[in-house]
Write an enzyme that holds these catalytic residues in place. Sequence first.
Site, short mmCIF file in Angstrom:
data_model
loop_
_atom_site.label_atom_id
_atom_site.label_comp_id
_atom_site.label_asym_id
_atom_site.label_seq_id
_atom_site.Cartn_x
_atom_site.Cartn_y
_atom_site.Cartn_z
N LYS A 94 9.55 55.87 -30.49
CA LYS A 94 10.63 54.95 -30.15
C LYS A 94 10.97 54.04 -31.33
O LYS A 94 12.15 53.86 -31.68
CB LYS A 94 10.23 54.09 -28.94
CG LYS A 94 11.23 53.01 -28.59
CD LYS A 94 10.64 52.04 -27.59
CE LYS A 94 9.56 51.16 -28.23
NZ LYS A 94 8.96 50.22 -27.26
N GLY A 148 16.96 48.78 -15.91
CA GLY A 148 17.20 47.50 -16.56
C GLY A 148 15.99 46.91 -17.23
O GLY A 148 16.03 45.78 -17.70
N TYR A 190 12.69 47.10 -20.18
CA TYR A 190 12.76 47.13 -21.64
C TYR A 190 12.96 48.54 -22.17
O TYR A 190 13.67 48.73 -23.18
CB TYR A 190 11.53 46.46 -22.26
CG TYR A 190 10.23 47.22 -22.15
CD1 TYR A 190 9.84 48.10 -23.15
CD2 TYR A 190 9.39 47.06 -21.06
CE1 TYR A 190 8.65 48.79 -23.07
CE2 TYR A 190 8.20 47.74 -20.96
CZ TYR A 190 7.83 48.62 -21.97
OH TYR A 190 6.65 49.31 -21.88
N ILE A 191 12.42 49.57 -21.50
CA ILE A 191 12.60 50.93 -21.99
C ILE A 191 14.07 51.34 -21.87
O ILE A 191 14.65 51.91 -22.81
CB ILE A 191 11.69 51.91 -21.22
CG1 ILE A 191 10.22 51.60 -21.50
CG2 ILE A 191 12.00 53.36 -21.61
CD1 ILE A 191 9.25 52.44 -20.68
N ARG A 239 14.35 41.94 -15.98
CA ARG A 239 13.70 41.10 -14.97
C ARG A 239 12.30 40.70 -15.45
O ARG A 239 11.55 41.51 -15.99
CB ARG A 239 13.59 41.85 -13.64
CG ARG A 239 12.99 41.05 -12.50
CD ARG A 239 13.15 41.81 -11.19
NE ARG A 239 12.51 43.11 -11.22
CZ ARG A 239 11.24 43.32 -10.90
NH1 ARG A 239 10.46 42.29 -10.57
NH2 ARG A 239 10.73 44.54 -10.94
N ALA A 266 7.04 42.24 -27.76
CA ALA A 266 8.31 42.51 -28.43
C ALA A 266 9.08 43.56 -27.66
O ALA A 266 8.49 44.51 -27.12
CB ALA A 266 8.08 42.99 -29.86
N GLU A 268 12.56 29.20 -39.50
CA GLU A 268 12.37 27.76 -39.67
C GLU A 268 12.92 26.97 -38.49
O GLU A 268 12.52 25.81 -38.26
CB GLU A 268 13.02 27.28 -40.97
CG GLU A 268 14.53 27.36 -41.01
CD GLU A 268 15.10 26.93 -42.36
OE1 GLU A 268 14.90 25.75 -42.72
OE2 GLU A 268 15.70 27.77 -43.05
#
Length: 450
Positions: free
Chosen positions: A50, A175, A177-178, A204, A340, A439
């Site tokens: 991925k 919906g 992350y994948i 979600r 992430a 920053e």
Amino acid sequence: MSFDYDLFVIGGGSGGVRAGRLAAGTGAKVALAEEYRMGGTCVIRGCVPKKLMVYASSYSEAFEDAKGYGWTVGDSSFDWSKLIAAKDKEITRLEAIYGKNLGAAGAEQFDARAELVDAHTVKLSTGQTFTAKHILVAVGGTPFVPNIEGKEHIISSNEIFDLKEQPKRFLVVGGGYIACEFACIMNGLGSKVTQFYRSEQILRGFDNEVRDFVAEEMRGKGIDLRVNTDVKSIEKTTDGLKVTVSDGSELIVDQVMYATGRIPNTHGLGLENAGVEIGRKGEIIVDGYSQTNIPSIYAVGDVTDRVQLTPVAIREGAAFVDTVFHGNPSQADHDLIPTAVFTQPEIGTVGMGEEEARASEEIEVYKSAFRPMAHILAGKSERMLMKLIISKATRKVLGCHIVGHAAGEMIQMAGIAVKMGATKEDFDRTMAVHPTAAEELVTMKTPVAS
């Protein structure tokens, strides 16, 4: 009673291989069985391929951005088959390393499916049967696809990596992350992407502002993201796959990928033979030490449905070895895990979202949304978001959320500070690194109105 092995591991993914290697390193007699390919979901059909596709998909924007910096960029084109071939070569290399390292540690490897016979016995698809003092189940998860009309035309995140041709019209359903990552990947590679999600907003479980921010940016990049939308049926036609939508409309695409969650891969594993307790979704029930209700059987990773992340499975595997083979009872720490999401823009997050934090105590919220320097000469409107959730009582940073380029890299470092219990004042005392996007994390001075 004597056993063939001190430890028999079922599953050659990140958690199982780590446990097998470490246990063999103690002098224990260890065997591991993997029915498909060494490396598991992460290496073969998850994180690694991925991320390679994420890198590939980012070049389309990079070519455009370069013009703003004085570069003359000629015509560019993308060859799906070359990317897949390069990806396959790298996956094969990594798979070999997994097997080599396991063998170097002294563990024996079986390229076969293993099933439980009883609390101390496993049977391989080769017909061989072995006994073990301890058995570790680390078989991971598998995609869940709902039973809809036309299901036979659907692919999952397993199959996307092996398509022979790039689908020019691509529908992603889901919906999480994948789903969002692959919508962005295929969009960046030039496919016309539509994404359906049946609820009101994608991602979600993440901070609501982060969810809204990413959805807006994804639409800005050309993804046709439709929420409160689902598939009724899929039919194969001469022009492609005809998708009948929940609102009565129709859509013609070349490929439909469902990314609607993953479930523990426990079917047909023989757990009932050993009396291992499983949960509602098929997950193996374990305690904090990854031990099941059967004392000789343990489980780590996605098959336990605790936290479905590769580094978590690795830590759980290591804690299992500390507990069982070093006599040092250890539990993997599942609190404040940095995460992430490789959407475009990228997400990095650790700790509580604003909604969760407000429900638990009085908080302050600091945030900054801005157009980063890299986008200015490129003429891009894409923004970044930085957000800190602070406890009013303790001043500790309860959550840190970043959306934008290199958010995953930044959150790894921020995650250390949050894990250590850093306060807002600790962030404020840290000198800014200028000029960087990061920053902003140490220069936000005024909380937003609640």
